[in-house]
Motif scaffolding. Sequence first.
Motif, mmCIF file in Angstrom:
data_model
loop_
_atom_site.group_PDB
_atom_site.id
_atom_site.type_symbol
_atom_site.label_atom_id
_atom_site.label_comp_id
_atom_site.label_asym_id
_atom_site.label_seq_id
_atom_site.Cartn_x
_atom_site.Cartn_y
_atom_site.Cartn_z
ATOM 1 N N MET A 41 0.833 -1.205 0.000
ATOM 2 C CA MET A 41 0.000 0.000 0.000
ATOM 3 C C MET A 41 0.872 1.261 0.000
ATOM 4 O O MET A 41 0.576 2.242 -0.687
ATOM 5 C CB MET A 41 -0.940 -0.013 1.204
ATOM 6 C CG MET A 41 -1.900 1.153 1.253
ATOM 7 S SD MET A 41 -3.059 1.008 2.644
ATOM 8 C CE MET A 41 -3.854 2.627 2.581
ATOM 9 N N ILE A 42 1.955 1.234 0.764
ATOM 10 C CA ILE A 42 2.876 2.374 0.797
ATOM 11 C C ILE A 42 3.510 2.571 -0.579
ATOM 12 O O ILE A 42 3.623 3.706 -1.068
ATOM 13 C CB ILE A 42 3.953 2.163 1.881
ATOM 14 C CG1 ILE A 42 3.318 2.268 3.281
ATOM 15 C CG2 ILE A 42 5.085 3.184 1.734
ATOM 16 C CD1 ILE A 42 4.226 1.828 4.413
ATOM 17 N N ALA A 43 3.907 1.482 -1.233
ATOM 18 C CA ALA A 43 4.500 1.579 -2.569
ATOM 19 C C ALA A 43 3.508 2.175 -3.564
ATOM 20 O O ALA A 43 3.868 3.008 -4.409
ATOM 21 C CB ALA A 43 4.976 0.209 -3.032
ATOM 22 N N LYS A 93 3.294 5.938 -2.843
ATOM 23 C CA LYS A 93 4.476 6.676 -3.294
ATOM 24 C C LYS A 93 4.546 6.764 -4.824
ATOM 25 O O LYS A 93 5.016 7.751 -5.380
ATOM 26 C CB LYS A 93 5.747 6.042 -2.720
ATOM 27 C CG LYS A 93 5.895 6.280 -1.215
ATOM 28 C CD LYS A 93 7.230 5.820 -0.698
ATOM 29 C CE LYS A 93 7.396 6.185 0.778
ATOM 30 N NZ LYS A 93 7.438 7.637 1.010
ATOM 31 N N LYS A 94 4.069 5.725 -5.507
ATOM 32 C CA LYS A 94 4.064 5.736 -6.966
ATOM 33 C C LYS A 94 3.067 6.761 -7.510
ATOM 34 O O LYS A 94 3.365 7.499 -8.455
ATOM 35 C CB LYS A 94 3.717 4.345 -7.490
ATOM 36 C CG LYS A 94 3.619 4.267 -9.005
ATOM 37 C CD LYS A 94 3.197 2.880 -9.470
ATOM 38 C CE LYS A 94 3.018 2.837 -10.987
ATOM 39 N NZ LYS A 94 2.559 1.490 -11.437
ATOM 40 N N ASN A 95 1.882 6.822 -6.900
ATOM 41 C CA ASN A 95 0.807 7.668 -7.435
ATOM 42 C C ASN A 95 0.784 9.080 -6.858
ATOM 43 O O ASN A 95 0.155 9.964 -7.438
ATOM 44 C CB ASN A 95 -0.542 6.978 -7.215
ATOM 45 C CG ASN A 95 -0.687 5.728 -8.057
ATOM 46 O OD1 ASN A 95 -0.919 5.802 -9.251
ATOM 47 N ND2 ASN A 95 -0.524 4.566 -7.430
ATOM 48 N N LYS A 96 1.410 9.262 -5.692
ATOM 49 C CA LYS A 96 1.566 10.571 -5.048
ATOM 50 C C LYS A 96 0.241 11.342 -4.849
ATOM 51 O O LYS A 96 0.143 12.529 -5.149
ATOM 52 C CB LYS A 96 2.544 11.437 -5.843
ATOM 53 C CG LYS A 96 3.924 10.822 -5.969
ATOM 54 C CD LYS A 96 4.905 11.765 -6.633
ATOM 55 C CE LYS A 96 6.252 11.108 -6.866
ATOM 56 N NZ LYS A 96 6.870 10.543 -5.642
ATOM 57 N N ILE A 143 -2.794 6.268 4.338
ATOM 58 C CA ILE A 143 -1.434 6.787 4.160
ATOM 59 C C ILE A 143 -1.606 8.204 3.629
ATOM 60 O O ILE A 143 -2.304 8.419 2.627
ATOM 61 C CB ILE A 143 -0.594 5.931 3.211
ATOM 62 C CG1 ILE A 143 -0.489 4.504 3.760
ATOM 63 C CG2 ILE A 143 0.806 6.525 3.043
ATOM 64 C CD1 ILE A 143 0.147 3.524 2.813
ATOM 65 N N ILE A 144 -1.006 9.159 4.312
ATOM 66 C CA ILE A 144 -1.312 10.567 4.058
ATOM 67 C C ILE A 144 -0.029 11.354 3.837
ATOM 68 O O ILE A 144 0.964 11.150 4.542
ATOM 69 C CB ILE A 144 -2.084 11.171 5.256
ATOM 70 C CG1 ILE A 144 -3.326 10.315 5.589
ATOM 71 C CG2 ILE A 144 -2.501 12.606 4.967
ATOM 72 C CD1 ILE A 144 -4.047 10.748 6.853
ATOM 73 N N HIS A 185 -8.100 17.756 -5.063
ATOM 74 C CA HIS A 185 -6.904 16.970 -4.779
ATOM 75 C C HIS A 185 -7.204 15.483 -5.010
ATOM 76 O O HIS A 185 -8.338 15.037 -4.844
ATOM 77 C CB HIS A 185 -6.444 17.158 -3.326
ATOM 78 C CG HIS A 185 -5.984 18.545 -3.032
ATOM 79 N ND1 HIS A 185 -6.857 19.588 -2.768
ATOM 80 C CD2 HIS A 185 -4.733 19.075 -2.956
ATOM 81 C CE1 HIS A 185 -6.164 20.693 -2.531
ATOM 82 N NE2 HIS A 185 -4.881 20.403 -2.645
ATOM 83 N N SER A 186 -6.174 14.742 -5.348
ATOM 84 C CA SER A 186 -6.318 13.316 -5.591
ATOM 85 C C SER A 186 -6.261 12.552 -4.271
ATOM 86 O O SER A 186 -5.253 12.594 -3.563
ATOM 87 C CB SER A 186 -5.209 12.830 -6.534
ATOM 88 O OG SER A 186 -5.298 11.439 -6.724
ATOM 89 N N ILE A 187 -7.360 11.869 -3.948
ATOM 90 C CA ILE A 187 -7.436 10.986 -2.777
ATOM 91 C C ILE A 187 -7.866 9.629 -3.319
ATOM 92 O O ILE A 187 -8.935 9.507 -3.924
ATOM 93 C CB ILE A 187 -8.417 11.529 -1.729
ATOM 94 C CG1 ILE A 187 -7.912 12.890 -1.207
ATOM 95 C CG2 ILE A 187 -8.587 10.541 -0.578
ATOM 96 C CD1 ILE A 187 -8.921 13.670 -0.409
ATOM 97 N N LEU A 188 -7.028 8.622 -3.147
ATOM 98 C CA LEU A 188 -7.198 7.354 -3.849
ATOM 99 C C LEU A 188 -7.647 6.212 -2.950
ATOM 100 O O LEU A 188 -7.340 6.180 -1.762
ATOM 101 C CB LEU A 188 -5.879 6.940 -4.519
ATOM 102 C CG LEU A 188 -5.313 7.872 -5.593
ATOM 103 C CD1 LEU A 188 -4.014 7.299 -6.150
ATOM 104 C CD2 LEU A 188 -6.321 8.093 -6.717
#
Length: 238
Positions: free
Chosen positions: A119-121, A124-127, A181-182, A210-213
């Motif tokens: 999930m962290i990866a 970080k990929k999508n920011k 993760i924020i 803002h992008s919230i995924l």
Amino acid sequence: MKAMLLAAGFGTRLKPFTEHHPKALAEVNGKSLLQHNIEYLRQFGIYDVVVNVHHFAEQIIQAIKNNDGWGSRVSVSDETDAILETGGGLRRAAWFFKDEEDFVLMNVDVLTDLHLDEMIAFHKKNKPLATLATTNRETSRYFLFNEAGILCGWKNIKTGEEKVMRHENNLISEAFSGLHIISTKIFPLMQPPEIKFSMVDVYLSLCASHSILSYNHSGSKFIDVGRPESLQKAQVLF
């Protein structure tokens, strides 16, 4: 990366245990929910954790001291003056995340075997501004995402209340797992004048710009340990 465990709540659904104890110290197979989640975070290299406290705060503080943080560096964010809900509680603990880019926020009363490193990866990929762990389970309240997994709104199927901030077709309902993760970029954007507010309201106020995924982890074990009967189920799962 650092993390915050939200542990200040009254735990009213978990009575009678919470009439004399905080829900964070309810036990599943001999370990408190707090210990379970500190050890869960440590599996993924997260050793720095802040815990907010209000209801029976002294019991949580003593448990952390007695157990040396269960091997982690555990700080406390004091809300004994007033319970601040998820958003207000996070904003009070913003000092803990100084110099961080991203962090984990997690309800203390959920248990999961979600692969947090994956999930962290993804985050970080999508920011995005935030990534929200979700599943396809049935519940009364849902976040609404578009087909790209971007947050558009929220609905309560019991009351019929619905808040759609991005108007798109074919919105997908997903149940939130209480794990985020924020990006620390969120702190200057958290502008409610009240000291007490919810992260749901923060996300709804920001998702149009803002992008919230969504990060769907429906294949993982997950339980919200909010009621006495769910404690019994958790004994089997965890």
